[in-house]
Scaffold this motif. Structure first.
Motif, mmCIF file in Angstrom:
data_model
loop_
_atom_site.group_PDB
_atom_site.id
_atom_site.type_symbol
_atom_site.label_atom_id
_atom_site.label_comp_id
_atom_site.label_asym_id
_atom_site.label_seq_id
_atom_site.Cartn_x
_atom_site.Cartn_y
_atom_site.Cartn_z
ATOM 1 N N ARG A 101 1.656 22.768 7.022
ATOM 2 C CA ARG A 101 2.853 22.111 7.582
ATOM 3 C C ARG A 101 2.746 20.588 7.441
ATOM 4 N NH1 ARG A 101 6.279 25.379 10.050
ATOM 5 N NH2 ARG A 101 7.392 23.634 10.962
ATOM 6 N N ALA A 102 1.594 20.028 7.789
ATOM 7 C CA ALA A 102 1.422 18.574 7.682
ATOM 8 C C ALA A 102 1.489 18.140 6.221
ATOM 9 C CB ALA A 102 0.101 18.145 8.309
ATOM 10 N N ALA A 103 0.842 18.881 5.339
ATOM 11 C CA ALA A 103 0.878 18.538 3.918
ATOM 12 C C ALA A 103 2.312 18.557 3.398
ATOM 13 C CB ALA A 103 0.008 19.503 3.116
ATOM 14 N N GLY A 104 3.102 19.534 3.813
ATOM 15 C CA GLY A 104 4.501 19.612 3.407
ATOM 16 C C GLY A 104 5.320 18.446 3.940
ATOM 17 N N LEU A 105 5.047 18.051 5.192
ATOM 18 C CA LEU A 105 5.743 16.912 5.790
ATOM 19 C C LEU A 105 5.475 15.649 4.982
ATOM 20 C CD1 LEU A 105 7.295 15.477 8.160
ATOM 21 C CD2 LEU A 105 5.048 15.232 9.244
ATOM 22 N N PHE A 106 4.196 15.373 4.737
ATOM 23 C CA PHE A 106 3.850 14.142 4.035
ATOM 24 C C PHE A 106 4.388 14.145 2.605
ATOM 25 C CE2 PHE A 106 0.228 14.293 7.200
ATOM 26 C CZ PHE A 106 0.859 13.451 8.086
ATOM 27 N N SER A 107 4.278 15.262 1.926
ATOM 28 C CA SER A 107 4.826 15.358 0.565
ATOM 29 C C SER A 107 6.334 15.144 0.576
ATOM 30 C CB SER A 107 4.495 16.712 -0.056
ATOM 31 O OG SER A 107 3.103 16.826 -0.250
ATOM 32 N N GLY A 108 7.015 15.739 1.550
ATOM 33 C CA GLY A 108 8.466 15.600 1.661
ATOM 34 C C GLY A 108 8.918 14.182 1.953
ATOM 35 N N LEU A 109 8.032 13.387 2.540
ATOM 36 C CA LEU A 109 8.339 11.987 2.836
ATOM 37 C C LEU A 109 8.017 11.068 1.650
ATOM 38 C CD1 LEU A 109 7.003 11.886 6.491
ATOM 39 C CD2 LEU A 109 9.386 11.487 5.795
ATOM 40 N N GLY A 110 7.491 11.663 0.569
ATOM 41 C CA GLY A 110 7.185 10.876 -0.618
ATOM 42 C C GLY A 110 5.737 10.469 -0.768
ATOM 43 N N PHE A 111 4.874 10.915 0.140
ATOM 44 C CA PHE A 111 3.454 10.610 0.027
ATOM 45 C C PHE A 111 2.875 11.342 -1.183
ATOM 46 C CE2 PHE A 111 4.122 9.326 4.314
ATOM 47 C CZ PHE A 111 3.038 8.590 4.739
ATOM 48 N N SER A 112 1.906 10.729 -1.834
ATOM 49 C CA SER A 112 1.165 11.363 -2.924
ATOM 50 C C SER A 112 -0.163 11.863 -2.371
ATOM 51 C CB SER A 112 0.871 10.359 -4.039
ATOM 52 O OG SER A 112 2.066 9.921 -4.635
ATOM 53 N N GLN A 113 -0.541 13.059 -2.778
ATOM 54 C CA GLN A 113 -1.858 13.563 -2.394
ATOM 55 C C GLN A 113 -2.866 12.924 -3.332
ATOM 56 O OE1 GLN A 113 -2.247 17.801 -1.803
ATOM 57 N NE2 GLN A 113 -4.430 17.725 -2.261
ATOM 58 N N GLU A 114 -3.798 12.163 -2.758
ATOM 59 C CA GLU A 114 -4.730 11.401 -3.577
ATOM 60 C C GLU A 114 -6.100 12.041 -3.714
ATOM 61 O OE1 GLU A 114 -4.727 7.347 -2.172
ATOM 62 O OE2 GLU A 114 -2.916 6.926 -3.341
ATOM 63 N N GLY A 115 -6.433 12.952 -2.825
ATOM 64 C CA GLY A 115 -7.741 13.573 -2.983
ATOM 65 C C GLY A 115 -8.235 14.258 -1.730
ATOM 66 N N LEU A 116 -9.399 14.842 -1.886
ATOM 67 C CA LEU A 116 -10.075 15.543 -0.799
ATOM 68 C C LEU A 116 -11.283 14.722 -0.378
ATOM 69 C CD1 LEU A 116 -10.354 18.179 0.892
ATOM 70 C CD2 LEU A 116 -11.906 18.982 -0.905
ATOM 71 N N LEU A 117 -11.350 14.388 0.892
ATOM 72 C CA LEU A 117 -12.491 13.668 1.448
ATOM 73 C C LEU A 117 -13.418 14.707 2.064
ATOM 74 C CD1 LEU A 117 -10.445 10.800 3.139
ATOM 75 C CD2 LEU A 117 -11.569 10.763 0.906
ATOM 76 N N ARG A 118 -14.499 14.989 1.377
ATOM 77 C CA ARG A 118 -15.398 16.068 1.792
ATOM 78 C C ARG A 118 -16.187 15.683 3.040
ATOM 79 N NH1 ARG A 118 -19.092 18.120 -2.226
ATOM 80 N NH2 ARG A 118 -19.786 15.981 -2.372
ATOM 81 N N GLN A 119 -16.226 16.619 3.997
ATOM 82 C CA GLN A 119 -16.931 16.445 5.267
ATOM 83 C C GLN A 119 -16.655 15.074 5.890
ATOM 84 O OE1 GLN A 119 -21.075 17.559 4.973
ATOM 85 N NE2 GLN A 119 -20.570 19.572 4.156
ATOM 86 N N TYR A 120 -15.391 14.719 5.904
ATOM 87 C CA TYR A 120 -14.952 13.395 6.334
ATOM 88 C C TYR A 120 -14.986 13.212 7.847
ATOM 89 C CZ TYR A 120 -12.053 9.186 6.418
ATOM 90 O OH TYR A 120 -11.578 7.912 6.622
ATOM 91 N N ARG A 121 -14.735 14.300 8.582
ATOM 92 C CA ARG A 121 -14.676 14.229 10.046
ATOM 93 C C ARG A 121 -15.697 15.159 10.660
ATOM 94 N NH1 ARG A 121 -8.202 15.010 10.316
ATOM 95 N NH2 ARG A 121 -7.612 12.837 10.058
ATOM 96 N N HIS A 122 -16.167 14.764 11.830
ATOM 97 C CA HIS A 122 -17.033 15.660 12.597
ATOM 98 C C HIS A 122 -16.297 16.046 13.865
ATOM 99 C CE1 HIS A 122 -20.310 17.081 15.175
ATOM 100 N NE2 HIS A 122 -20.768 17.538 14.035
ATOM 101 N N THR A 123 -16.151 17.340 14.076
ATOM 102 C CA THR A 123 -15.461 17.853 15.255
ATOM 103 C C THR A 123 -16.404 18.822 15.969
ATOM 104 O OG1 THR A 123 -14.541 19.803 14.170
ATOM 105 C CG2 THR A 123 -13.288 17.738 13.960
ATOM 106 N N GLY A 124 -15.907 19.425 17.030
ATOM 107 C CA GLY A 124 -16.690 20.432 17.739
ATOM 108 C C GLY A 124 -17.044 21.606 16.845
ATOM 109 N N ALA A 125 -16.252 21.804 15.797
ATOM 110 C CA ALA A 125 -16.503 22.903 14.853
ATOM 111 C C ALA A 125 -17.429 22.478 13.713
ATOM 112 C CB ALA A 125 -15.177 23.402 14.280
ATOM 113 N N GLY A 126 -17.890 21.226 13.738
ATOM 114 C CA GLY A 126 -18.769 20.733 12.674
ATOM 115 C C GLY A 126 -18.034 19.776 11.752
ATOM 116 N N PHE A 127 -18.626 19.515 10.603
ATOM 117 C CA PHE A 127 -18.022 18.610 9.634
ATOM 118 C C PHE A 127 -16.837 19.292 8.962
ATOM 119 C CE2 PHE A 127 -22.272 16.784 9.988
ATOM 120 C CZ PHE A 127 -21.942 15.447 10.170
#
Length: 185
Positions: free
Chosen positions: A138-164
Motif C-alpha cells: 500500500r505504501a509503495a503504491g502511494l509513493f509511486s502514485g505521487l510520482g516518487f521513483s523507487q531508487e533501491g533496497l536498503l538492506r537491514q536498514y532498520r532495527h526493530t523488535g523483530a530484528g533488522f
C-alpha cells in the motif's frame, strides 16, 4: 510552530496530546503497527509520551508531524517529515500512517500532496524521500502514485523488535514534481 495545512476534505494540524487516544488506536492497529518504525505502545499514555517527544523534536527543528483530521475534527492518521537536512543537501524524509477504516478513499494522498507542497515550497527542499518495508504494498503504491521513483533496497536498514529489516527507498525531486504538476510527465 507547525502550520495548519488545509485540503479539500482534511486538515493537517500540529500533532497534540488530545490526539493521543485516536493515534494510539491507529499506531497499534494490527494492520498498521507492523509497518511503523516506532516503539511499542502499551497505552494511550504511551502515545501521549511519544507525541511529546515528537513535539520536542519539532521545537528543535529535527522533525515535523501533523495529525490528519477530517473536517469535523476526527483524527484519522498522522504524517510529516521524520527528518530533513537543508545545509548542503536540501532533502527530507516523510512518513505517514492512516486508520484502516479510511484506506482506499484518497485521504492519505491528499495529506501527502499537502506536505509535498509544504516541503518543496515553504521548506525549500529539492528532494523528498520515503522509506517503507518491502512488503508494504500500500505504501509503495502511494509513493509511486505521487510520482516518487523507487531508487533501491536498503538492506537491514532498520532495527526493530523483530530484528533488522530492509527498507525500500523512494524519492521525488522538486523538478519531477514541477513537471508532473505541469502535465509534462
Amino acid at each position: 510552530m507547525t502550520p495548519v495545512l488545509r485540503g479539500t476534505r482534511i486538515e493537517l494540524q500540529a500533532i497534540a496530546a488530545p490526539h493521543a487516544a485516536a493515534l494510539y488506536e491507529i499506531w497499534t492497529h494490527p494492520a498498521v503497527g507492523p509497518w511503523l518504525n516506532a516503539p511499542q505502545l502499551a497505552s494511550a499514555a504511551d502515545a501521549e509520551q511519544l507525541i511529546e517527544l515528537l513535539l520536542q523534536m519539532s521545537r528543535e527543528e529535527e522533525s515535523l508531524r501533523w495529525s490528519i483530521a477530517l473536517q469535523g475534527g476526527r483524527i484519522i492518521g498522522s504524517c510529516g517529515f521524520n527528518q530533513w537536512q537543508l545545509a548542503g543537501a536540501f532533502r527530507g524524509e516523510i512518513g505517514c500512517e492512516l486508520s484502516p477504516a479510511f484506506w482506499g478513499q484518497g485521504y492519505m494522498r491528499e495529506a501527502m500532496e499537502l506536505i509535498l507542497d509544504f516541503g518543496f515550497g515553504t521548506m525549500g527542499l529539492n528532494r523528498i524521500e520515503a522509506l517503507c518495508h518491502p512488503g508494504n504494498v500500500r505504501a509503495a503504491g502511494l509513493f509511486s502514485g505521487l510520482g516518487f521513483s523507487q531508487e533501491g533496497l536498503l538492506r537491514q536498514y532498520r532495527h526493530t523488535g523483530a530484528g533488522f529489516q530492509d527498507a525500500v527507498l523512494f524519492a521525488l525531486l522538486r523538478s519531477d514534481r514541477q513537471k508532473r504538476l505541469a502535465g509534462m510527465i
